[in-house]
Design a protein around this motif. Structure first.
Motif, mmCIF file in Angstrom:
data_model
loop_
_atom_site.group_PDB
_atom_site.id
_atom_site.type_symbol
_atom_site.label_atom_id
_atom_site.label_comp_id
_atom_site.label_asym_id
_atom_site.label_seq_id
_atom_site.Cartn_x
_atom_site.Cartn_y
_atom_site.Cartn_z
ATOM 1 N N PHE A 76 0.839 -1.194 0.000
ATOM 2 C CA PHE A 76 0.000 0.000 0.000
ATOM 3 C C PHE A 76 0.874 1.244 0.000
ATOM 4 N N GLY A 77 0.358 2.308 -0.602
ATOM 5 C CA GLY A 77 1.031 3.603 -0.580
ATOM 6 C C GLY A 77 0.203 4.631 0.157
ATOM 7 N N PHE A 78 0.831 5.745 0.519
ATOM 8 C CA PHE A 78 0.153 6.875 1.153
ATOM 9 C C PHE A 78 0.624 8.136 0.456
ATOM 10 N N THR A 79 -0.319 8.943 -0.037
ATOM 11 C CA THR A 79 0.042 10.135 -0.800
ATOM 12 C C THR A 79 -0.610 11.378 -0.218
ATOM 13 N N ALA A 80 0.187 12.438 -0.085
ATOM 14 C CA ALA A 80 -0.305 13.701 0.468
ATOM 15 C C ALA A 80 0.767 14.763 0.294
ATOM 16 N N ILE A 81 0.352 16.029 0.437
ATOM 17 C CA ILE A 81 1.289 17.137 0.613
ATOM 18 C C ILE A 81 0.920 17.769 1.943
ATOM 19 N N ALA A 82 1.840 17.768 2.895
ATOM 20 C CA ALA A 82 1.458 18.240 4.223
ATOM 21 C C ALA A 82 2.658 18.762 4.985
ATOM 22 N N ASP A 83 2.350 19.519 6.041
ATOM 23 C CA ASP A 83 3.373 19.980 6.969
ATOM 24 C C ASP A 83 3.561 18.893 8.016
ATOM 25 N N PHE A 84 4.619 18.126 7.869
ATOM 26 C CA PHE A 84 4.818 16.999 8.771
ATOM 27 C C PHE A 84 5.511 17.398 10.066
ATOM 28 N N THR A 85 5.620 18.714 10.327
ATOM 29 C CA THR A 85 6.017 19.132 11.660
ATOM 30 C C THR A 85 4.785 19.185 12.565
ATOM 31 N N SER A 86 3.604 19.086 12.001
ATOM 32 C CA SER A 86 2.385 19.091 12.799
ATOM 33 C C SER A 86 2.037 17.672 13.209
ATOM 34 N N PHE A 87 1.158 17.554 14.218
ATOM 35 C CA PHE A 87 0.724 16.247 14.673
ATOM 36 C C PHE A 87 -0.070 15.518 13.594
ATOM 37 N N ILE A 88 -0.779 16.248 12.759
ATOM 38 C CA ILE A 88 -1.733 15.614 11.860
ATOM 39 C C ILE A 88 -1.050 14.624 10.930
ATOM 40 N N GLY A 89 -0.082 15.133 10.145
ATOM 41 C CA GLY A 89 0.605 14.256 9.205
ATOM 42 C C GLY A 89 1.340 13.130 9.898
ATOM 43 N N GLN A 90 1.986 13.429 11.018
ATOM 44 C CA GLN A 90 2.751 12.413 11.727
ATOM 45 C C GLN A 90 1.843 11.332 12.298
ATOM 46 N N VAL A 100 -10.573 29.976 26.121
ATOM 47 C CA VAL A 100 -10.366 29.726 24.688
ATOM 48 C C VAL A 100 -10.238 28.222 24.480
ATOM 49 N N THR A 101 -10.893 27.704 23.451
ATOM 50 C CA THR A 101 -10.721 26.293 23.092
ATOM 51 C C THR A 101 -10.251 26.187 21.654
ATOM 52 N N GLY A 102 -9.611 25.059 21.341
ATOM 53 C CA GLY A 102 -9.106 24.824 19.994
ATOM 54 C C GLY A 102 -9.825 23.674 19.322
ATOM 55 N N PHE A 103 -9.175 23.127 18.299
ATOM 56 C CA PHE A 103 -9.741 22.014 17.541
ATOM 57 C C PHE A 103 -8.599 21.415 16.733
ATOM 58 N N ASN A 104 -8.401 20.109 16.806
ATOM 59 C CA ASN A 104 -7.386 19.380 16.016
ATOM 60 C C ASN A 104 -6.311 18.719 16.869
ATOM 61 N N ASN A 105 -6.121 19.184 18.115
ATOM 62 C CA ASN A 105 -5.076 18.632 18.989
ATOM 63 C C ASN A 105 -3.717 18.671 18.296
#
Length: 743
Positions: free
Chosen positions: A21-35, A256-261
């Motif tokens: 399987f492959g995984f494809t994206a363009i992302a900022d991998f310094t963020s939690f999301i991509g990692q 204040v609250t956020g979203f995305n952790n």
């Protein structure tokens, strides 16, 4: 074991060859999301014995960066096919800053019949997706603010042009109605983007409400919001910073609250209460769904929703569970010192505290010592044992303040806080040593303080760990590679040095000279050799990227590799599969740059500059079919942009999508003026002019007979072959294949 899990493993075990399987994206991998996505995919691949090829591109420049991440991404599209892959996980919405929605949908729809699963929010025809429920997530936040804290005036702060943020705004309105709370349009703030300057611009509108209030920081004022629900931790982080600049404290003056952790939520001066969007779980389930689709071709296409969770932190005036749990009935870990017998009444106790605090905390301001005195007195004399500790709240504010005042001295902050906590404990315990219940209460407060400190230590540690763009042994490798004189020496340097980077291995495929496309390459190196005799096959020609022979990957256990295209100074040199044992994508980006730079240097020295290389055709020939108005100056004259300067810029960026913002910035003018001036000089819009130049070059590349249509489309910056074909026909009246047939 769950029956479906067992069925998947049985299916994979019975196959004659493992799934890849492959995984494809363009992302900022310094963020939690991509990692987190990547970690979930890799864990599921390992659990099920599936091979994994990471095909993502990172948007953040790495240490030795020289390349366009979007160009890198387009170069990977020919790999996203069978037989190299058996399935592909897409994060289609990560491409929205660079491609139109319709282009993204067409790009992935054209990959059929390769099984796909998407983890973003864009609908791709015929492709199942794994998403979160925005309504449920926002409901959790509003419920906490309304029920736990009793807030009724809750504002919303989001981004104007982000579809997820628009969905969350709608969810906010629904949740407010569900709890019988008014939705005030004047309390809805939408920034143009997530950038700090855009968030700050909207924050100033909110601050105007505070400044007009007679009691600007009083939450009791009915015209002010008591809490702000944001659609992103990044927005919440910028908002808290803007508040601090204006003397407004979070959470004391406003919650204040956020979203995305995301990381921004942990590193904020007031750690942000947020929603965890189960990125790891979504990545994991994407692998499972791909297996299910291959097991059963009739798997129904649907949207899979993954539950989210509320993460409580301090920006809403709560404490984390770990801190609350620490404030339980635990015995003191040592016998309290003897009671100071000379202190007999409240007045004398207050005097003792005041003098002790002045001696123990000389660096605190008089006001800070006074508020600490008040907090300590309240905790000692408040008979309500269940009340939140005032000392705990005081220290939370101190951590927030010191974090904001000294962002570059985190270690010093932690050290000073440890000393302050110990000093206060030595002052307070003598006052309560003869009162067991009160002594226990005070000691429990210090248990909570230590936990509070530990939580912030953990946030700092995570912040440093996920800042993956730090040098390790890359400099050593860079020096070793820079001293090589040929490809064999370069390969030997890799063998010697790559282990110091904790990289398990590498497969190196080179084009043999600089090229404008990645068609035929040769496998030049495999390290370490996973099967006897493979080295004797090298170098081995590979006609197309998707036909890379899997026998060069490990056979006895599942593998995880990241695909990196070697590209430097506008030229493709080959590609590499780098074996992974970490999700630190920056490491592989840096390896790519080091390899590309040094291979390019060696090819230049050996004059392998491309007998096969399809350089840009003579510019005059390219523009002979494009009308250019005569100008006195070849560049800019009299404050007006010259047509030749426009054409030169577009030719220099012929392999990219037309980016008016970038182009206007290059010329130092507004986008509207650039657009108007281009039309005046050429009769075309900037986009159309760029397309015509691309098509002129495409005609030359087709005539050369050295490139496939798909590769020409990719080389000229078209997002997919269909888009290229449509533009080609619009300009020439023929499809590219029809043009070729008439040659």
């Amino acid at each position: 074991m769950h029956s479906q899990t067992a069925a998947r493993r049985t299916f994979i075990k019975k196959r004659s060859s493992p799934l890849t399987f492959g995984f494809t994206a363009i992302a900022d991998f310094t963020s939690f999301i991509g990692q987190e996505y990547l970690a979930g995919i890799m864990k599921a691949a390992d659990d099920y014995g599936v091979n994994f090829i990471n095909m993502t591109s990172a948007i953040r420049p790495s240490l030795f960066v020289d390349t366009s991440f979007f160009g890198q991404y387009l170069a990977k599209i020919p790999f996203m096919r069978s037989p190299l892959l058996d399935g592909l996980i897409t994060w289609a919405s990560s491409l929205t800053p660079y491609m139109k929605k319709e282009e993204i949908q067409s790009l992935f729809a054209d990959m059929s019949p390769l099984p796909l699963v998407d983890i973003g929010y864009i609908d791709i025809p015929g492709v199942p997706s794994i998403r979160i429920d925005n309504d449920y997530s926002i409901h959790l936040l509003v419920e906490h603010l309304a029920k736990t804290h009793g807030f009724s005036r809750i504002a919303f702060f989001g981004s104007k042009f982000s579809l997820p943020h628009q969905l969350r705004l709608n969810s906010y309105k629904k949740a407010m109605n569900d709890f019988g709370l008014p939705v005030d349009e004047s309390m809805i703030f939408l920034a143009d983007s997530l950038d700090e300057q855009d968030v700050s611009a909207q924050a100033k509108l909110l601050l105007e409400s505070f400044s007009k209030s007679e009691n600007p920081y009083g939450l009791a004022n009915s015209s002010l919001p008591q809490a702000i629900l944001t659609s992103s931790d990044i927005i919440a982080h910028h908002l808290i910073e803007e508040f601090e600049k204006n003397g407004i404290r979070v959470p004391d003056d406003i919650a204040v609250t956020g979203f995305n952790n995301q990381l921004a939520g942990l590193t904020s001066s007031s750690p942000i209460t947020t929603i965890d969007l189960a990125y790891f779980k979504r990545g994991y389930e994407a692998v499972e769904l791909l297996i299910d689709m291959i097991m059963n071709k009739d798997t129904r296409i649907t949207i899979h929703t993954v539950p989210t969770t509320l993460v409580i932190r301090q920006s809403c005036a709560c404490f984390e569970d770990a801190i609350i749990d620490a404030q339980t009935d635990k015995p003191p870990y040592f016998t309290p010192p003897h009671l100071v017998k000379s202190i007999v009444n409240k007045k004398e106790i207050s005097s003792y505290l005041e003098k002790s605090l002045e001696s123990a905390f000389p660096l605190l301001s008089e006001n800070e010592r006074f508020t600490l005195l008040q907090a300590a007195s309240k905790d000692i004399y408040d008979s309500e044992a269940n009340n939140a500790s005032s000392i705990l709240t005081w220290f939370r504010r101190q951590i927030s303040k010191r974090h904001y005042d000294s962002p570059l001295n985190r270690g010093g902050i932690n050290s000073s806080l440890t000393k302050d906590i110990s000093a206060l404990r030595r002052i307070l315990l003598p006052l309560v040593s003869d009162k067991p219940e009160l002594s226990r209460k005070i000691e429990n407060i210090f248990h909570a303080l230590r936990s509070l400190h530990a939580v912030h230590d953990r946030y700092e540690m995570i912040s440093e760990q996920v800042d993956s763009y730090k040098t390790t042994n890359l400099m050593s490798l860079a020096l070793a590679l820079s001293s090589t004189e040929n490809i064999r020496q370069l390969e030997n340097a890799i063998r010697i040095k790559i282990g110091s980077l904790s990289v398990p291995g590498i497969i190196l495929c080179l084009a043999g000279e600089m090229t404008d496309e990645l068609s035929e390459t040769s496998i030049e190196m495999i390290f370490p050799e996973n099967q006897a005799g493979l080295s004797s096959l090298l170098p081995l020609k590979v006609r197309e990227p998707s036909l890379f022979p899997k026998k060069f990957f490990p056979k006895n256990s599942p593998f995880s590799v990241t695909l990196t295209v070697l590209y430097h100074s506008g030229k493709y040199l080959g590609y590499a599969y780098i074996f992974m044992n970490t999700g630190n994508l920056a490491l592989y980006d840096d390896l790519q740059e080091l390899l590309a730079q040094n291979i390019y240097r060696i090819y230049q020295k050996e004059q392998k500059t491309g007998s096969r290389t399809l350089l840009l055709t003579d510019r005059e020939k390219l523009t002979q079919n494009v009308p250019i108005s005569p100008e006195e100056s070849p560049l800019v004259h009299g404050g007006k942009l010259n047509a030749q300067a426009i054409v030169d810029y577009l030719l220099d960026h012929i392999d990219e999508m037309c980016d008016l913002d970038k182009m206007a910035s290059h010329f130092g003018m507004s986008k509207s003026y650039l657009t108007r001036r281009t039309k005046e000089l050429t009769g075309y819009s900037t986009q159309t002019l760029h397309e015509r130049l691309k098509i002129e070059q495409a005609k030359n590349l087709i005539k050369s007979g050295k490139m496939k249509m798909n590769d020409i489309a990719s080389r000229l910056g078209f997002s997919n072959p269909n888009y290229f074909s449509n533009v080609f026909k619009k300009v020439t009246g023929l499809r590219p294949t029809e043009f070729l047939e008439r040659l």
